[in-house]
Design a protein around this motif. Structure first.
Motif, short mmCIF file in Angstrom:
data_model
loop_
_atom_site.label_atom_id
_atom_site.label_comp_id
_atom_site.label_asym_id
_atom_site.label_seq_id
_atom_site.Cartn_x
_atom_site.Cartn_y
_atom_site.Cartn_z
N HIS A 181 0.85 -1.19 0.00
CA HIS A 181 0.00 0.00 0.00
C HIS A 181 0.89 1.24 0.00
O HIS A 181 1.99 1.22 0.51
N LEU A 182 0.36 2.31 -0.56
CA LEU A 182 1.04 3.60 -0.52
C LEU A 182 0.37 4.45 0.54
O LEU A 182 -0.85 4.50 0.63
N GLY A 183 1.18 5.13 1.34
CA GLY A 183 0.62 5.96 2.40
C GLY A 183 0.72 7.43 2.09
O GLY A 183 1.34 7.85 1.12
N GLY A 184 0.12 8.25 2.94
CA GLY A 184 0.15 9.68 2.74
C GLY A 184 1.53 10.26 2.93
O GLY A 184 1.85 11.33 2.42
N SER A 185 2.38 9.59 3.68
CA SER A 185 3.74 10.08 3.89
C SER A 185 4.58 9.80 2.67
O SER A 185 4.39 8.83 1.96
N VAL A 186 5.54 10.68 2.41
CA VAL A 186 6.48 10.45 1.32
C VAL A 186 7.90 10.47 1.87
O VAL A 186 8.79 11.07 1.31
N ASP A 187 8.11 9.84 3.01
CA ASP A 187 9.46 9.71 3.54
C ASP A 187 10.31 8.93 2.54
O ASP A 187 9.82 8.26 1.66
N SER A 188 11.63 8.99 2.71
CA SER A 188 12.52 8.43 1.70
C SER A 188 12.35 6.93 1.54
O SER A 188 12.65 6.38 0.50
N LEU A 189 11.90 6.26 2.57
CA LEU A 189 11.56 4.84 2.46
C LEU A 189 10.10 4.72 2.87
O LEU A 189 9.77 4.98 4.02
N GLU A 190 9.22 4.29 1.94
CA GLU A 190 7.83 4.44 2.29
C GLU A 190 6.93 3.24 2.13
O GLU A 190 5.84 3.22 2.64
N TYR A 191 7.33 2.21 1.44
CA TYR A 191 6.47 1.05 1.26
C TYR A 191 6.93 -0.09 2.15
O TYR A 191 8.12 -0.36 2.26
N VAL A 192 5.98 -0.75 2.80
CA VAL A 192 6.33 -1.81 3.73
C VAL A 192 5.65 -3.12 3.36
O VAL A 192 4.58 -3.14 2.76
N VAL A 193 6.31 -4.21 3.71
CA VAL A 193 5.76 -5.55 3.51
C VAL A 193 5.72 -6.25 4.87
O VAL A 193 6.51 -5.94 5.76
N THR A 194 4.79 -7.16 5.02
CA THR A 194 4.67 -7.93 6.25
C THR A 194 5.09 -9.37 5.97
O THR A 194 4.49 -10.04 5.11
N VAL A 195 6.10 -9.83 6.67
CA VAL A 195 6.62 -11.19 6.49
C VAL A 195 6.72 -11.85 7.86
O VAL A 195 6.47 -11.23 8.89
N GLY A 196 7.07 -13.12 7.87
CA GLY A 196 7.30 -13.84 9.12
C GLY A 196 8.77 -14.16 9.27
O GLY A 196 9.45 -14.50 8.29
N LEU A 197 9.30 -14.06 10.48
CA LEU A 197 10.71 -14.35 10.73
C LEU A 197 10.81 -15.30 11.91
O LEU A 197 10.18 -15.10 12.96
N GLY A 198 11.64 -16.34 11.77
CA GLY A 198 11.87 -17.27 12.87
C GLY A 198 10.94 -18.47 12.85
O GLY A 198 10.03 -18.58 12.03
N THR A 199 11.21 -19.38 13.82
CA THR A 199 10.39 -20.56 14.01
C THR A 199 10.06 -20.71 15.50
O THR A 199 10.95 -20.96 16.29
N PRO A 200 8.81 -20.49 15.90
CA PRO A 200 7.66 -20.16 15.06
C PRO A 200 7.79 -18.76 14.45
O PRO A 200 8.49 -17.91 15.00
N ALA A 201 7.12 -18.53 13.32
CA ALA A 201 7.24 -17.27 12.60
C ALA A 201 6.60 -16.13 13.38
O ALA A 201 5.50 -16.27 13.92
N VAL A 202 7.32 -15.02 13.45
CA VAL A 202 6.85 -13.80 14.10
C VAL A 202 6.70 -12.73 13.03
O VAL A 202 7.63 -12.49 12.25
N SER A 203 5.54 -12.08 12.98
CA SER A 203 5.30 -11.07 11.96
C SER A 203 6.25 -9.89 12.12
O SER A 203 6.47 -9.39 13.23
N GLN A 204 6.80 -9.43 10.98
CA GLN A 204 7.69 -8.29 10.96
C GLN A 204 7.26 -7.37 9.81
O GLN A 204 7.07 -7.82 8.68
N VAL A 205 7.12 -6.08 10.11
CA VAL A 205 6.76 -5.07 9.12
C VAL A 205 8.04 -4.41 8.65
O VAL A 205 8.71 -3.71 9.42
N LEU A 206 8.40 -4.62 7.38
CA LEU A 206 9.71 -4.20 6.87
C LEU A 206 9.56 -3.21 5.73
O LEU A 206 8.74 -3.39 4.83
N LEU A 207 10.38 -2.17 5.76
CA LEU A 207 10.44 -1.24 4.65
C LEU A 207 10.97 -1.94 3.41
O LEU A 207 11.91 -2.74 3.49
N MET A 208 10.41 -1.65 2.25
CA MET A 208 10.79 -2.27 0.99
C MET A 208 11.70 -1.31 0.22
O MET A 208 11.31 -0.18 -0.06
N ASP A 209 12.93 -1.76 -0.11
CA ASP A 209 13.88 -0.81 -0.69
C ASP A 209 14.74 -1.46 -1.77
O ASP A 209 15.54 -2.35 -1.49
#
Length: 461
Positions: free
Chosen positions: A112-140
């Motif tokens: 999704h695109l947000g109202g902010s236009v900071d230099s890094l602005e798009y994020v993806v949600t992935v899982g990290l670890g076992t068991p997987a823990v949700s992480q919101v990461l900037l896409m660059d």
């Protein structure tokens, strides 16, 4: 009576033309209310070919973001950060810092695109670890090494985030990378290494970004979950223990550059060093990030151009512009104006064109928009006052790339930002330019390093 019906038909036709974004002689009529950001997230689905899995991705500050922040920057400050990022990329590129498979097992991640236009602005949600823990990461696309904030980390060393810090002690698949391994030693070549930590037992990493933010910690491996049942084992990333800069709420960053540390290169045995994304026009709409290239049968809607890289910097993806048109008319720009090449970057907001190309574009755009008053002191140098206008007629702008393919930018979302022309001058014609993310909106941008090409598909999100 017949005349009255004819006038009514003309009036209704004109209303329909304006309300639905009329096209006439290289111009598009749009309603000014469509310039406004929406405050609610619109549920949507991602239309990708069969066999591509998808997971949620949202914008850092948009209404679809999993974490909302009270920390808001002014438009001028956001532009300053974006310019700092662009300048850093130019400097890094100039100073030399730092096989294809027909595989249907691709991965898609919504954005999704947000109202902010900071230099890094798009994020993806992935899982990290076992068991997987949700992480919101900037896409660059301008970064390679991925990282998250890790526990233990106090408020003096890590910035606040909505999710709990990733705790490696709670994962059965986490491992730090030893200092004497090839994986650690290879960081030196890409200028990410920060020596050895904890008495020489672990490999340290350090990254500094163009907006001044920094991260450092332990280079590690972990299981990364991109979608249910779609995982990347032994994914190399940074377990961050010390972060500085204008960071807020998100959990880390995923690097999509072309160097060995990136997610794209690490997953190349499966996805063939190919990925694509679509950045939506509005902060309330959905886009996607996809790993892997579409099947050959599904690429008919793309316009392709050759991809290139700087000889000593693998991170950046480059293309060559050969022309620009405004309102359907090709501008008189000599080919030498584009000889430096253009970096495509998901994190830079405004497109930077070499001087000759920018001057020609600015003059043509201003002439096409001469019916509307210019703001004398806008945040960019071509800003308009649309107060009192319910509709605005905006000229189409199109890029022509090496190979002859022409791509129309979305009107108005891919041309205007906050009622300003979303372009600036990057410097002399001999230098590099950057295609920013505003121009990329609603296009699917396909980076296929395995095939050595970049593709653009209109109306993808």
């Amino acid at each position: 009576m017949a005349l009255s019906r004819l006038l009514l038909f003309v009036l209704l036709s004109s209303y329909y033309y304006i309300a639905h974004g009329g096209h006439r002689n290289g111009f598009v009529v749009v309603q000014t209310r469509s310039f406004e950001s929406k405050s609610l997230c619109s549920a949507s689905t991602t239309n990708l070919e069969l066999g591509r899995a998808s997971v949620p991705v949202v914008h850092r500050h948009g209404p679809c973001a999993p974490s909302q922040s009270s920390h808001k920057l002014s438009f001028a400050e956001r532009l300053r950060l974006s310019r700092a990022r662009a300048n850093f990329i130019m400097s890094r590129a100039s100073n030399g810092m730092v096989s294809t498979r027909d595989d249907d097992a691709n991965v898609s991640i919504p954005t999704h695109l947000g109202g902010s236009v900071d230099s890094l602005e798009y994020v993806v949600t992935v899982g990290l670890g076992t068991p997987a823990v949700s992480q919101v990461l900037l896409m660059d696309t301008g970064s390679d090494l991925s990282w998250v904030q890790c526990a233990p980390c106090n408020s003096a060393a890590c910035y606040p985030q909505k999710d709990p810090l990733f705790d490696p002690t709670k994962s059965s698949t986490y491992a730090s990378i030893p200092c004497d391994t090839a994986a650690c030693q290879n960081l030196t070549a890409d200028r990410y290494q920060n020596g050895c930590t904890d008495g020489g037992a672990h490999c340290g990493y350090r990254v500094e970004y163009g907006d001044g933010s920094k991260t450092r910690g332990v280079y590690s491996t972990e299981t990364l979950t991109l979608a249910p049942g779609v995982t990347v084992e032994d994914f190399r990333f940074g377990c961050g223990r010390d972060q500085r800069g204008d960071n807020d709420k998100y959990d880390g960053l995923v690097g999509l550059g072309g160097a060995p540390e990136s997610l794209v290169v690490q997953t190349s045995p499966v996805y063939g060093r190919a990925f694509s994304y679509c950045l939506p026009a509005l902060n309330s709409d959905a886009g996607f990030l996809a790993l892997g290239a579409p099947r050959a049968a599904d690429t008919s809607g793309f316009v392709f151009t050759p991809m290139s890289h700087l000889s000593d910097t693998a991170t950046f993806y480059m293309v060559t512009l050969t022309g620009i048109s405004v309102a359907g008319k090709q501008l008189d720009i000599p080919p030498s104006a584009f000889r430096g090449g253009m970096i495509i970057d998901s994190g830079t907001v405004i497109t930077g064109l070499p001087q000759t190309a920018y001057n020609a574009l600015q003059a043509a755009f201003r002439k096409a928009m001469e019916a509307y008053p210019l703001l004398p002191n806008g945040d960019l140098d071509t800003c308009y006052n649309f107060t009192g206008y319910s509709n605005v007629t905006v000229p189409k702008v199109a890029f022509t790339f090496s190979g002859g393919g022409t791509v129309d930018l979305d009107v108005h979302n891919g041309i205007l930002l906050k009622d300003c022309l979303a372009f600036t001058e990057s410097g002399p014609d001999v230098g590099l330019g950057i295609i920013g993310n505003v121009n990329q909106r609603t296009l699917e941008v396909l980076y296929d390093a395995g095939q050595g090409k970049v593709g653009f598909r209109a109306g993808a999100c």
